[in-house]
Motif scaffolding. Structure first.
Motif, short mmCIF file in Angstrom:
data_model
loop_
_atom_site.label_atom_id
_atom_site.label_comp_id
_atom_site.label_asym_id
_atom_site.label_seq_id
_atom_site.Cartn_x
_atom_site.Cartn_y
_atom_site.Cartn_z
N ALA A 172 83.18 -46.72 -102.83
CA ALA A 172 81.97 -46.83 -103.66
C ALA A 172 81.16 -45.55 -103.54
O ALA A 172 80.97 -45.03 -102.44
N ASP B 237 78.40 -47.14 -108.27
CA ASP B 237 79.55 -48.04 -108.24
C ASP B 237 79.17 -49.43 -107.72
O ASP B 237 78.32 -49.56 -106.83
N CYS B 238 79.84 -50.43 -108.24
CA CYS B 238 79.75 -51.80 -107.71
C CYS B 238 81.02 -52.09 -106.92
O CYS B 238 82.13 -51.90 -107.42
N LEU B 239 80.84 -52.54 -105.69
CA LEU B 239 81.95 -52.85 -104.80
C LEU B 239 82.04 -54.36 -104.61
O LEU B 239 81.04 -55.00 -104.27
N ASP C 185 83.86 -51.75 -109.73
CA ASP C 185 84.48 -50.42 -109.67
C ASP C 185 85.45 -50.35 -108.49
O ASP C 185 86.62 -50.04 -108.65
N GLY C 186 84.92 -50.63 -107.28
CA GLY C 186 85.77 -50.72 -106.10
C GLY C 186 86.02 -52.18 -105.77
O GLY C 186 85.12 -53.02 -105.93
N HIS D 165 90.33 -48.89 -106.52
CA HIS D 165 89.17 -48.35 -107.23
C HIS D 165 89.65 -47.98 -108.63
O HIS D 165 90.71 -47.37 -108.79
N ALA E 264 86.43 -43.47 -105.32
CA ALA E 264 85.04 -43.44 -105.77
C ALA E 264 84.56 -42.04 -106.12
O ALA E 264 83.67 -41.88 -106.97
#
Length: 247
Positions: free
Chosen positions: A154, A158-160, A180-181, A240, A245
């Motif tokens: 991330a 980013d959204c993990l 995203d991750g 990812h 990331a």
């Protein structure tokens, strides 16, 4: 009422329940605080899968446990049906409560982090209001696996997401589309379903498979190259959508 509202002291004459996060497997990833407590506590509780040998948590912490410490073993059936598990938690909480009521602190061994997909929270909930509860956080398997791969998960906005592979395929697809991750846990027999969903999302080539992260016998390879159709319980998949990331 959530666990956070219940982690309070019940009385100075009772013992404390202490959730000890042990990290993903390598004993050197145990925190200094957890190691110090392991060497001092006189009662150590641990969970072992029914039918298995020595529990994973006990294998991680064994060399740090104080000589002569009393071990409280909680045997846990590994089934989708929640009833046997609930009964095991009830019995485990009762065994721990007997020591706490006598003023003895009890350390409960927890793989990874006690409050991240951990059995600790279910035992703590059963002891709510009667005994003080403390948590020593641990490194998660997701963090341990990412470190072994060298995969940034991330960055920036980013959204993990940590996603159980046990979810139905449409729900997995929805969670994938929103993140995203991603770290997929509890892979096991759900491996074929998860591989199919990731392929449909165009992410199979960017997915990493990690088995027994940081342990001896660790296995790391791209998911697309994995020949297996079933994975062990202690395995996960990291993805990812940009590859990493920082890309």
């Amino acid at each position: 009422m959530g666990l956070a509202a219940r982690m309070s002291g019940a009385g100075s004459t009772t013992g404390r329940l202490i959730g000890l996060g042990l990290g993903p497997g390598d004993p050197e990833l145990i925190t200094l605080k957890a190691a110090r407590l392991l060497g001092r506590l006189g009662v150590i509780a641990h969970i072992r899968a029914a039918g298995a040998g020595r529990g994973m948590a006990l294998s991680i912490a064994g060399g740090l446990i104080a000589p002569g410490a009393v071990l409280v073993e909680i045997e846990m059936p590994m089934r989708d049906d929640r009833s046997p598990g609930a009964a095991a938690y009830d019995a485990g909480a009762a065994a721990i409560a007997a020591h706490l009521a006598e003023g003895r602190d009890v350390g409960l061994l927890c793989e990874g982090d006690p409050l991240t997909f951990g059995s600790f929270m279910y035992l703590a909930a059963r002891l709510q209001g009667r005994f003080p509860v403390e948590v020593v956080p641990g490194i998660t398997s997701m963090a341990g696996a990412a470190a072994r791969i060298g995969l940034p998960l991330a960055a920036r906005t980013d959204c993990l997401a940590m996603i159980p592979a046990t979810l139905p395929a449409p729900e997995l697809a929805a969670r994938i589309a929103a993140a995203d991750g991603m770290a997929f846990l509890k892979v096991g027999r759900h491996l074929p379903k998860l591989r199919r969903v990731l392929e449909e999302a165009g992410l199979l080539a960017r997915a990493w498979y990690v088995e027994r992260a940081t342990w001896p016998g660790e296995r790391i390879l791209k998911l697309a190259d994995l020949p297996d159709e079933v994975a062990p319980y202690f395995s996960l998949i990291l993805v990812h959508r940009r590859g990493e990331a920082t890309a």
